[in-house]
Design a protein around this motif. Sequence first.
Motif, short mmCIF file in Angstrom:
data_model
loop_
_atom_site.label_atom_id
_atom_site.label_comp_id
_atom_site.label_asym_id
_atom_site.label_seq_id
_atom_site.Cartn_x
_atom_site.Cartn_y
_atom_site.Cartn_z
N GLU A 1 -17.78 65.15 -40.42
CA GLU A 1 -16.35 64.90 -40.27
C GLU A 1 -15.81 65.41 -38.93
O GLU A 1 -15.13 64.71 -38.20
N VAL A 2 -16.09 66.68 -38.63
CA VAL A 2 -15.54 67.28 -37.42
C VAL A 2 -16.67 67.88 -36.60
O VAL A 2 -17.57 68.51 -37.14
N VAL A 3 -16.65 67.65 -35.29
CA VAL A 3 -17.66 68.29 -34.44
C VAL A 3 -16.95 68.96 -33.26
O VAL A 3 -15.80 68.67 -32.96
N ASN A 4 -17.70 69.81 -32.60
CA ASN A 4 -17.19 70.47 -31.40
C ASN A 4 -16.94 69.43 -30.31
O ASN A 4 -17.85 68.72 -29.90
N MET A 5 -15.69 69.33 -29.85
CA MET A 5 -15.34 68.26 -28.90
C MET A 5 -15.80 68.53 -27.48
O MET A 5 -15.92 67.61 -26.69
N GLU A 6 -16.02 69.78 -27.15
CA GLU A 6 -16.33 70.17 -25.76
C GLU A 6 -15.36 69.45 -24.81
O GLU A 6 -14.19 69.32 -25.10
N LYS A 7 -15.89 68.99 -23.67
CA LYS A 7 -15.00 68.29 -22.74
C LYS A 7 -15.22 66.78 -22.84
O LYS A 7 -14.74 66.02 -22.02
N MET A 8 -15.99 66.38 -23.82
CA MET A 8 -16.42 64.98 -23.86
C MET A 8 -15.30 64.02 -24.24
O MET A 8 -14.83 64.02 -25.36
N MET A 9 -14.88 63.18 -23.30
CA MET A 9 -13.88 62.17 -23.63
C MET A 9 -14.57 61.00 -24.31
O MET A 9 -14.06 60.43 -25.24
N VAL A 10 -15.73 60.67 -23.75
CA VAL A 10 -16.47 59.52 -24.26
C VAL A 10 -17.78 60.04 -24.86
O VAL A 10 -18.50 60.79 -24.22
N ARG A 11 -18.05 59.65 -26.10
CA ARG A 11 -19.27 60.13 -26.76
C ARG A 11 -20.41 59.14 -26.54
O ARG A 11 -21.56 59.53 -26.44
N GLY A 12 -20.10 57.85 -26.48
CA GLY A 12 -21.20 56.89 -26.35
C GLY A 12 -20.74 55.52 -25.88
O GLY A 12 -19.55 55.21 -25.85
N VAL A 13 -21.74 54.71 -25.50
CA VAL A 13 -21.51 53.35 -25.03
C VAL A 13 -22.34 52.41 -25.90
O VAL A 13 -23.50 52.72 -26.20
N ALA A 14 -21.75 51.28 -26.30
CA ALA A 14 -22.49 50.34 -27.15
C ALA A 14 -22.31 48.93 -26.62
O ALA A 14 -21.33 48.61 -25.94
N LYS A 15 -23.28 48.08 -26.94
CA LYS A 15 -23.15 46.67 -26.56
C LYS A 15 -23.44 45.79 -27.78
O LYS A 15 -24.16 46.19 -28.69
N ASP A 16 -22.83 44.61 -27.76
CA ASP A 16 -23.04 43.68 -28.87
C ASP A 16 -23.14 42.28 -28.27
O ASP A 16 -22.21 41.81 -27.62
N CYS A 17 -24.30 41.64 -28.48
CA CYS A 17 -24.47 40.30 -27.91
C CYS A 17 -24.14 39.22 -28.93
O CYS A 17 -24.12 38.03 -28.60
N ASP A 18 -23.89 39.63 -30.15
CA ASP A 18 -23.59 38.65 -31.20
C ASP A 18 -22.09 38.32 -31.20
O ASP A 18 -21.37 38.63 -32.14
N VAL A 19 -21.63 37.74 -30.09
CA VAL A 19 -20.20 37.46 -29.95
C VAL A 19 -20.00 36.01 -29.47
O VAL A 19 -20.75 35.54 -28.61
N ALA A 20 -19.01 35.34 -30.02
CA ALA A 20 -18.61 34.02 -29.53
C ALA A 20 -17.11 34.03 -29.33
O ALA A 20 -16.38 34.68 -30.09
N ARG A 21 -16.63 33.32 -28.28
CA ARG A 21 -15.19 33.27 -28.03
C ARG A 21 -14.67 31.85 -28.22
O ARG A 21 -15.29 30.89 -27.76
N ILE A 22 -13.54 31.76 -28.90
CA ILE A 22 -12.90 30.46 -29.13
C ILE A 22 -11.50 30.53 -28.50
O ILE A 22 -10.81 31.55 -28.67
N SER A 23 -11.10 29.48 -27.79
CA SER A 23 -9.75 29.44 -27.21
C SER A 23 -9.03 28.19 -27.66
O SER A 23 -9.57 27.08 -27.56
N LEU A 24 -7.81 28.37 -28.17
CA LEU A 24 -6.95 27.23 -28.51
C LEU A 24 -5.86 27.16 -27.45
O LEU A 24 -5.16 28.15 -27.21
N VAL A 25 -5.75 26.03 -26.82
CA VAL A 25 -4.85 25.88 -25.67
C VAL A 25 -3.69 24.95 -26.05
O VAL A 25 -3.89 23.97 -26.78
N GLY A 26 -2.50 25.30 -25.53
CA GLY A 26 -1.35 24.42 -25.74
C GLY A 26 -0.83 24.42 -27.17
O GLY A 26 -0.53 23.38 -27.74
N ILE A 27 -0.73 25.63 -27.73
CA ILE A 27 -0.16 25.75 -29.08
C ILE A 27 1.37 25.83 -28.92
O ILE A 27 1.87 26.48 -27.99
N GLU A 28 2.08 25.21 -29.81
CA GLU A 28 3.54 25.26 -29.74
C GLU A 28 4.01 26.71 -29.88
O GLU A 28 3.51 27.45 -30.73
#
Length: 403
Positions: free
Chosen positions: A242-269
């Motif tokens: 639940e709780v850990v020592n925060m030290e000075k760490m702003m960022v704990r980790g970096v992650a990537k996800d390639c399972d992503v698709a983007r959809i764009s709807l253009v010209g919506i009222e």
Amino acid sequence: MSLIVQKFGGSSVADAKRVFNVAGIVTDTYKEGNDVIVVVSAQGDTTDDLIEKANEINPHASKREMDMLLSSGEQISASLLAMAIEKLGLPVVSMTGWQAGITTDSNHSSARIRKINPERIKNEIDQKRIVIVTGFQGTSKYDNITTLGRGGSDTSAVALAAACHADLCEIYTDVDGVYTTDPRIVPEAKKLDEITFDEMLELASLGANVLHNRSVEMAKKYNVNLCVRSSLTRAEGTVVKEVVNMEKMMVRGVAKDCDVARISLVGIEDTPGKAFRIFSLLAKHNINVDIILQSIGRNNKKDISFTVSQTKIDEVVDLIKSNKDNIGFEDFSYTTAVSKVSIVGAGMVTNPGVAAKMFEALYEAQINIHMIATSEIKVSVLIDEGCEQKAVKVLHDKFELAL
Ligand code: ADP
Ligand code: ASP
Ligand code: MG
């Protein structure tokens, strides 16, 4: 004496030698006087191989039959591990998810555990047997076999730990803990001694597959003592709590996800209710939407873009096409050539400028950002597919996570 749940991933039980290695860890724990429940994944690439076999026969097989097939991989490793432990002369019994009393909803291929009736397991434990349970699966109320989604054995383990009030749940894998990022991408990544449930949940949900995100959700909810460690080195792992020592760490980790698709709807009222129409349609079809971006209205028109899992793209495209008149838009486009990269850290809330620093690193690497999403403890960006490894590296560097 403690009750310990030990989960072993696919690479930890990949062949006979590894199965005996796991049998050694389990029996050592048992001989120290503990009760042990073991959860296993399918051996090595078995699950991928089974998917390939199914595709040869019918690429559009029903999810029910896919679950029937994929659940068999875990049954093989559970029985083989039991045989190895029998050979070492210790009392053991292996069980399927059904025999272990794991009931799920009927959402085949990504079912959620509804209830565990641990009576049978407790009975076996009372008789001093080591209990081995197949990960990744349960049965629905219609007695159909269900699976919990890729990587779901972690969730089986945590759920059993919660239901049986285990003192500890150990996730054994092929790395010796949770790192600041995937050590396969950044070899200098640093092992974390501790991480909070919230940070781990974000990292897991944002693509760090070292733990299944639902396992972390469940560990937090039931306050399960959770740690990640290696089945090969026996080094100290990472404690998730639940709780850990925060030290000075702003960022704990970096992650990537390639399972992503983007959809764009253009010209919506540009009138009220349009976003509602689009996203209620997707929700009705059980489609999870991740990042959403809406442009400001111009000439009474606006655009909305959003991301979904690549596995859902065909379904989403069909839905959008068949509801064109109902939603009301001029044009739409989609792409799967995008990836998501995220930084996570509980310390972000109190440190302004973290997002700016992230964007600076991406700018310096000439990586273009398509979409941005933030929460109190994460910033995610959508970028071109193929740039994600570079992005992970530059962000890991920028936030000095290797130091
Ligand atoms: P298992 O088969 O044991 O369940 P997984 O392949 O599901 O193993 O998860 C372990 C893998 O997760 C590691 O080999 C590593 O490449 C990857 N991984 C991604 N992000 C991280 C991270 N932040 N820390 C450690 N491992 C990570
Ligand atoms: N065997 C399943 C998979 O490959 C479940 C797991 O490994 O946790 O996704
Ligand atoms: Mg896994």
